[in-house]
Design a protein around this motif. Structure first.
Motif, mmCIF file in Angstrom:
data_model
loop_
_atom_site.group_PDB
_atom_site.id
_atom_site.type_symbol
_atom_site.label_atom_id
_atom_site.label_comp_id
_atom_site.label_asym_id
_atom_site.label_seq_id
_atom_site.Cartn_x
_atom_site.Cartn_y
_atom_site.Cartn_z
ATOM 1 N N ASP A 178 -63.155 19.116 36.717
ATOM 2 C CA ASP A 178 -64.066 18.661 37.765
ATOM 3 C C ASP A 178 -64.583 17.238 37.581
ATOM 4 O OD1 ASP A 178 -63.942 21.203 39.005
ATOM 5 O OD2 ASP A 178 -65.396 21.964 37.550
ATOM 6 N N GLY A 179 -64.085 16.501 36.605
ATOM 7 C CA GLY A 179 -64.577 15.148 36.371
ATOM 8 C C GLY A 179 -64.288 14.693 34.961
ATOM 9 N N LYS A 180 -65.344 14.539 34.155
ATOM 10 C CA LYS A 180 -65.165 14.105 32.771
ATOM 11 C C LYS A 180 -66.244 14.715 31.881
ATOM 12 C CE LYS A 180 -67.849 9.802 32.950
ATOM 13 N NZ LYS A 180 -68.242 9.873 34.337
ATOM 14 N N ALA A 181 -65.975 14.663 30.578
ATOM 15 C CA ALA A 181 -66.949 15.063 29.556
ATOM 16 C C ALA A 181 -67.062 13.920 28.566
ATOM 17 C CB ALA A 181 -66.496 16.331 28.855
ATOM 18 N N VAL A 182 -68.273 13.458 28.319
ATOM 19 C CA VAL A 182 -68.547 12.454 27.301
ATOM 20 C C VAL A 182 -69.177 13.212 26.143
ATOM 21 C CG1 VAL A 182 -69.690 10.271 26.788
ATOM 22 C CG2 VAL A 182 -68.969 10.761 29.122
ATOM 23 N N TRP A 183 -68.685 12.986 24.935
ATOM 24 C CA TRP A 183 -69.100 13.821 23.815
ATOM 25 C C TRP A 183 -69.360 13.025 22.547
ATOM 26 C CZ3 TRP A 183 -65.929 13.479 19.590
ATOM 27 C CH2 TRP A 183 -64.638 13.008 19.810
ATOM 28 N N PHE A 184 -70.092 13.674 21.637
ATOM 29 C CA PHE A 184 -70.262 13.161 20.278
ATOM 30 C C PHE A 184 -70.319 14.346 19.337
ATOM 31 C CE2 PHE A 184 -74.627 13.721 21.752
ATOM 32 C CZ PHE A 184 -75.239 14.352 20.678
ATOM 33 N N THR A 185 -69.996 14.107 18.077
ATOM 34 C CA THR A 185 -70.084 15.152 17.054
ATOM 35 C C THR A 185 -71.042 14.709 15.965
ATOM 36 O OG1 THR A 185 -68.171 14.261 15.888
ATOM 37 C CG2 THR A 185 -67.746 16.035 17.445
ATOM 38 N N LEU A 186 -71.722 15.686 15.389
ATOM 39 C CA LEU A 186 -72.606 15.451 14.245
ATOM 40 C C LEU A 186 -72.211 16.414 13.140
ATOM 41 C CD1 LEU A 186 -76.098 15.116 15.979
ATOM 42 C CD2 LEU A 186 -74.689 13.283 15.045
ATOM 43 N N PRO A 187 -72.143 15.929 11.908
ATOM 44 C CA PRO A 187 -71.750 16.807 10.808
ATOM 45 C C PRO A 187 -72.895 17.724 10.381
ATOM 46 C CG PRO A 187 -72.293 14.645 9.970
ATOM 47 C CD PRO A 187 -72.386 14.561 11.476
ATOM 48 N N GLU A 188 -72.530 18.789 9.703
ATOM 49 C CA GLU A 188 -73.534 19.644 9.075
ATOM 50 C C GLU A 188 -74.204 18.836 7.966
ATOM 51 O OE1 GLU A 188 -74.487 22.828 9.811
ATOM 52 O OE2 GLU A 188 -73.069 22.973 11.450
ATOM 53 N N VAL A 189 -75.506 19.010 7.808
ATOM 54 C CA VAL A 189 -76.250 18.343 6.751
ATOM 55 C C VAL A 189 -76.470 19.363 5.653
ATOM 56 C CG1 VAL A 189 -78.391 17.169 6.148
ATOM 57 C CG2 VAL A 189 -77.385 16.821 8.403
ATOM 58 N N HIS A 190 -75.981 19.067 4.478
ATOM 59 C CA HIS A 190 -76.130 19.980 3.343
ATOM 60 C C HIS A 190 -77.328 19.542 2.530
ATOM 61 C CE1 HIS A 190 -72.350 21.764 4.432
ATOM 62 N NE2 HIS A 190 -71.824 20.546 4.496
ATOM 63 N N ARG A 191 -78.363 20.338 2.593
ATOM 64 C CA ARG A 191 -79.608 20.009 1.886
ATOM 65 C C ARG A 191 -79.607 20.693 0.530
ATOM 66 N NH1 ARG A 191 -81.283 21.044 7.313
ATOM 67 N NH2 ARG A 191 -82.001 19.106 8.260
ATOM 68 N N THR A 192 -80.122 19.973 -0.456
ATOM 69 C CA THR A 192 -80.267 20.570 -1.786
ATOM 70 C C THR A 192 -81.658 21.184 -1.889
ATOM 71 O OG1 THR A 192 -81.025 18.470 -2.692
ATOM 72 C CG2 THR A 192 -78.676 18.951 -2.863
ATOM 73 N N ARG A 193 -81.729 22.295 -2.574
ATOM 74 C CA ARG A 193 -83.012 22.981 -2.729
ATOM 75 C C ARG A 193 -83.811 22.339 -3.854
ATOM 76 N NH1 ARG A 193 -82.415 29.295 -2.717
ATOM 77 N NH2 ARG A 193 -84.265 29.190 -1.447
ATOM 78 N N ARG A 194 -85.085 22.199 -3.639
ATOM 79 C CA ARG A 194 -85.990 21.683 -4.672
ATOM 80 C C ARG A 194 -86.429 22.824 -5.549
ATOM 81 N NH1 ARG A 194 -90.095 17.408 -1.927
ATOM 82 N NH2 ARG A 194 -88.553 15.807 -1.533
ATOM 83 N N ARG A 195 -86.650 22.512 -6.803
ATOM 84 C CA ARG A 195 -87.136 23.550 -7.737
ATOM 85 C C ARG A 195 -88.582 23.385 -8.016
ATOM 86 N NH1 ARG A 195 -82.380 24.474 -12.063
ATOM 87 N NH2 ARG A 195 -80.768 24.822 -10.533
#
Length: 195
Positions: A178-195
């Protein structure tokens, strides 16, 4: 009894008008939460707002706009669909730093030569005759052009697309039925746990 897995994408029809951008920002935030992705929500909201604003600005009032958020194995992809068939240029791989630095003016790269000077014989309002000194006197022409300190980079006219390109891990535009799609991707952010 088998449970159906949760949906891995959201599709949201957006209204045309001033409310589309804030609705899209809220919906992408909710979609990322619901899909369980760790992609940066603030960046997703900013880039979504840019794509929706572009769709509103560059498509006619009768074209519907739809927001699609999909979680993949490496992150999420956000798409803005509209009914216009003209593809958006200036998207693709993340923008190099030199291109970001050249976005000083709307569609203009940073100057790569020395200051602009008027040459001998230039007169006009606020200037004096050539060869004179004092306020308004023309500046002497430089003896030789100043060398560029950085390579010239093609300017991107739309700063919003430059943001999309520089803050996402990928971006683009594709035709749809029906037209177009404009897109972007973002990666998963892997956070480290603090102790």
């Amino acid at each position: 009894m088998l449970e159906t897995p949760p949906s891995s994408n959201w599709r949201i029809a957006l209204p045309r008008g001033a409310t589309a951008v804030p609705i899209a920002r809220a919906m992408v935030r909710c979609a990322l939460q619901d899909l369980g992705t760790t992609a940066d929500r603030t960046t997703a909201q900013l880039l979504t707002a840019e794509l929706v604003a572009n769709a509103l600005k560059h498509t006619g009032g009768d074209h519907p706009i739809e927001l699609v958020v999909e979680r993949g194995p490496d992150g999420c992809q956000v798409e803005v669909h509209d009914g216009d068939t003209v593809l958006v240029e200036g998207l693709g791989e993340p923008a190099p730093m030199a291109m970001l630095m050249s976005a000083a003016g709307p569609g203009e790269p940073l100057p790569m030569t020395g200051p602009r000077a008027t040459g001998p014989g230039t007169t006009g309002p606020g200037t004096t005759e050539p060869g004179t000194t004092g306020p308004g006197a023309p500046l002497p022409a430089p003896a030789a052009p100043v060398a560029a300190t950085a390579p010239r980079v093609p300017a991107i006219r739309n700063r919003g697309l430059l943001l999309v390109r520089s803050l996402s891990s990928g971006s683009g535009c594709r035709r749809t039925q029906d037209g177009k799609a404009v897109w972007f991707t973002l990666p998963e952010v892997h956070r480290t746990r603090r102790r």
